[in-house]
Enzyme design. Structure first.
Site, PDB file in Angstrom:
ATOM      1  N   ASP A  95      65.904  63.066  33.603  1.00  0.00           N
ATOM      2  CA  ASP A  95      66.251  64.031  32.570  1.00  0.00           C
ATOM      3  C   ASP A  95      67.350  64.974  33.058  1.00  0.00           C
ATOM      4  OD1 ASP A  95      65.731  66.046  30.297  1.00  0.00           O
ATOM      5  OD2 ASP A  95      64.214  64.518  29.929  1.00  0.00           O
ATOM      6  N   HIS A 144      65.484  71.129  29.204  1.00  0.00           N
ATOM      7  CA  HIS A 144      64.876  69.932  28.606  1.00  0.00           C
ATOM      8  C   HIS A 144      63.940  69.229  29.583  1.00  0.00           C
ATOM      9  CE1 HIS A 144      64.902  65.834  26.734  1.00  0.00           C
ATOM     10  NE2 HIS A 144      64.976  66.537  25.622  1.00  0.00           N
ATOM     11  N   ASN A 239      65.358  60.810  17.219  1.00  0.00           N
ATOM     12  CA  ASN A 239      65.146  61.810  16.180  1.00  0.00           C
ATOM     13  C   ASN A 239      66.038  61.626  14.960  1.00  0.00           C
ATOM     14  OD1 ASN A 239      63.299  63.128  17.910  1.00  0.00           O
ATOM     15  ND2 ASN A 239      64.977  64.190  18.928  1.00  0.00           N
ATOM     16  N   SER A 304      61.434  63.693  22.271  1.00  0.00           N
ATOM     17  CA  SER A 304      61.585  63.980  23.701  1.00  0.00           C
ATOM     18  C   SER A 304      60.304  64.533  24.296  1.00  0.00           C
ATOM     19  CB  SER A 304      62.714  64.995  23.935  1.00  0.00           C
ATOM     20  OG  SER A 304      63.967  64.389  23.886  1.00  0.00           O
TER      21      SER A 304
END
Length: 437
Positions: A95, A144, A239, A304
Site C-alpha cells: 500500500d 491509506h 469503487n 479498500s
C-alpha cells in the site's frame, strides 16, 4: 518518466501505459485528491497537545474513536478470539506505507521486514522533491495503508473500542504506491515477490489497475507464485460500481485471488462497490473506522477497507489451520458468508463475510463453496387452523386446572379428616379419665 499528479494517478496517463497505472481504491477521486493536497505529511504536522478529541474531519493525528465501530459490533469478538487471534501469521500490506507512530500499530508491525519500493528522487509536477519515506515502509503521508493495517491487526487500546480483527497477527509494511500514483504493476509484482520472501501468510492489495485493463502477465505470475506457497491473496474489487457498472478489475480478477466488494450496515452492496462474477465475498466498507498516521482514528469508505476486513479473517483461519491451502482458506470464507440466495451473486459474491461462522464451522477443509451451504432457510409460518370448540392447548390447560384444584381439595380433605380424628381421640381420653375418678 514525467511525474504524475494525484488526478492522473486515478486513470490512464499519457506517458505511462494504461496497464501499468495503479490506483488506491478510494471511494471517489475527490477523496484521494483531498488527502493528497490538504493533509500535511507526518513530518509537517504539529504535535498533539495532550489528548485530542475525536473529530469527523480526518487529520493526522486525530483523537481516538471512543465507541465500538459498527463493523465490529456485528461480530461476537469474544467468541471469535476464543478460536484464534491470528498469532504467528504475517500479513503483507502492499500500500502507501504503515505509520508505526500510531500506538495501536507500534507492536503490530514488523519494522525490520518492511520495505519501500517507491522510486528514489521523486518529484511532483512542479519539479519539487516528494517525500519518499523510510526505507522500511513505515512512512505514510496518505494514511491509506495505515488504515488498511489497522483493520487487520490493530492492538487493543484503552479509550477506544476499535481493534483489528486479528489483533495478534503481524503486519509486513510494503510501501509501493503514493498519492501521486507512482506505483505500477511492475512494482506491485515486485512487492508480491518480496512479501513471499518476507514470510507472508496473507497478502492484502487494496489497489487496482486504471480503467480495469488487464496488466502484463508478470503480475499474474507473481500472484501464482504466492498461491503456490499457500499464501492467501486478498484484493479490493474497486469503487466504480455506481449506476450498476460492471467490469473486471485487477489483480482482484485473477484466478485464486479473493476479490472483496463493499457492504453497508444492511448487508447489501454499497452503492459504489464494483460488481461482477469475479467478486468472491463482500465485507463492511462504509463508514469504516481505522487507525491513521501519528495516532487516532478516521472514518473512510471504499472496498479498500473491505479487503483488509477479509484479510483479517484469513489471518485468523491461517493461524487456526496452518496446513490449509490458500484455496481452502478462501473457500471457507466464501462458504460461511451470509447470503440470502443460493449460489453466487455478482453484487456480493457468496455473501457478506461472517468471521465467527468462518472460525466455528471449520471441521474440515473444502475446495469450493456449496451453493446451498450458507443459505439461511427460514420456514414460512403455518396458517392458523379453523377450530370449533376448544383447542388441544385449551383442553390441556383445562385438565391441568382440574388436576391442580382436585389435588388441593384432596389435600384439604385429608388435612381436615386428620384434625377430626385427632380431636375425637382427645375427647375419648378426657372421658376415660373422668370415669376413672
Amino acid at each position: 518518466m514525467a511525474p504524475h499528479t494525484a488526478t492522473e494517478a486515478l486513470g490512464t496517463t499519457p506517458d505511462r501505459p494504461a496497464t501499468w497505472a495503479l490506483r488506491a481504491t478510494f471511494a471517489t477521486a475527490a477523496a484521494l485528491l483531498t488527502t493528497a493536497t490538504v493533509l500535511a505529511p507526518p513530518a509537517a504536522a504539529a504535535p498533539a497537545a495532550g489528548k485530542l478529541p475525536y473529530s469527523d474531519q480526518c487529520a493526522f493525528p486525530n483523537g481516538d474513536y471512543p465507541g465500538r465501530p459498527w463493523s465490529l459490533q456485528r461480530v461476537l469478538l469474544d467468541e471469535l478470539w476464543s478460536r484464534s487471534k491470528g498469532k504467528g501469521v504475517r500479513v503483507a500490506v502492499i500500500d502507501t506505507g504503515v505509520d508505526v507512530k500510531n500506538p495501536q500499530l507500534a507492536r503490530a508491525v514488523d519494522v525490520k521486514a518492511g520495505r519501500n519500493l517507491l522510486p528514489k528522487n521523486l518529484k511532483d509536477e512542479d519539479g519539487d522533491p516528494i517525500e519518499r519515506g523510510n526505507e522500511n515502509g513505515t512512512t505514510d503521508t496518505v494514511g491509506h495503508g495505515t488504515k488498511v493495517a489497522g483493520i487487520i491487526a490493530a492492538r487493543p487500546l484503552d479509550g477506544t473500542g476499535f481493534v483489528g480483527l486479528a489483533p495478534e497477527a503481524t503486519i509486513i509494511p510494503i510501501q509501493q504506491n503514493d498519492a501521486e500514483g507512482h506505483g505500477d504493476t511492475k512494482s506491485l509484482a515486485k512487492a508480491i515477490r518480496y512479501a513471499i520472501q518476507a514470510g507472508a501468510g496473507v497478502i492484502n492489495i487494496s489497489q487496482d489497475t486504471s480503467n480495469a485493463l488487464k496488466p502484463s502477465s508478470d503480475l499474474e505470475k507473481a500472484i501464482d507464485e504466492a498461491l503456490a506457497r499457500k499464501i492467501v491473496v486478498v484484493a479490493s474489487a474497486g469503487n466504480d460500481g455506481l449506476g450498476g457498472n460492471i467490469k473486471e478489475t485487477y489483480p482482484a480478477s485473477y484466478e485464486g485471488v479473493l476479490a472483496v466488494a463493499a457492504s453497508d450496515r444492511n448487508n447489501e452492496r454499497a452503492s459504489f462497490s464494483q460488481s461482477g462474477e469475479f467478486v468472491g465475498v463482500a465485507a463492511p466498507g462504509v463508514d469504516m473506522i481505522s487507525t491513521v498516521p501519528q495516532g487516532g482514528h478516521c472514518s473512510d469508505n471504499g472496498t479498500s477497507f473491505s479487503a483488509p476486513y477479509v484479510a483479517g479473517v484469513a489471518a485468523l483461519l491461517k493461524a487456526r489451520h496452518p496446513d490449509w491451502t490458500a484455496r481452502e482458506i478462501v473457500a471457507q470464507i466464501e462458504q460461511t458468508a451470509e447470503r440470502t440466495i443460493a449460489g453466487h451473486d455478482r453484487l456480493v459474491g457468496w455473501g457478506v463475510v461472517d468471521p465467527v461462522r468462518a472460525l466455528t464451522e471449520d471441521d474440515r477443509p473444502i475446495e469450493s463453496p456449496r451453493p446451498e451451504g450458507g443459505l439461511g432457510k427460514a420456514e414460512a409460518p403455518s396458517p392458523a387452523k379453523f377450530q370449533i370448540g376448544e383447542t388441544p392447548d385449551e383442553r390441556n390447560t383445562r385438565l391441568a386446572t382440574y388436576v391442580t384444584v382436585g389435588a388441593a381439595v384432596l389435600v384439604a380433605g385429608l388435612t381436615g379428616t386428620a384434625v377430626a380424628i385427632r380431636d375425637a381421640r382427645k375427647r375419648s381420653r378426657r372421658l376415660a379419665g373422668a370415669g376413672a375418678e
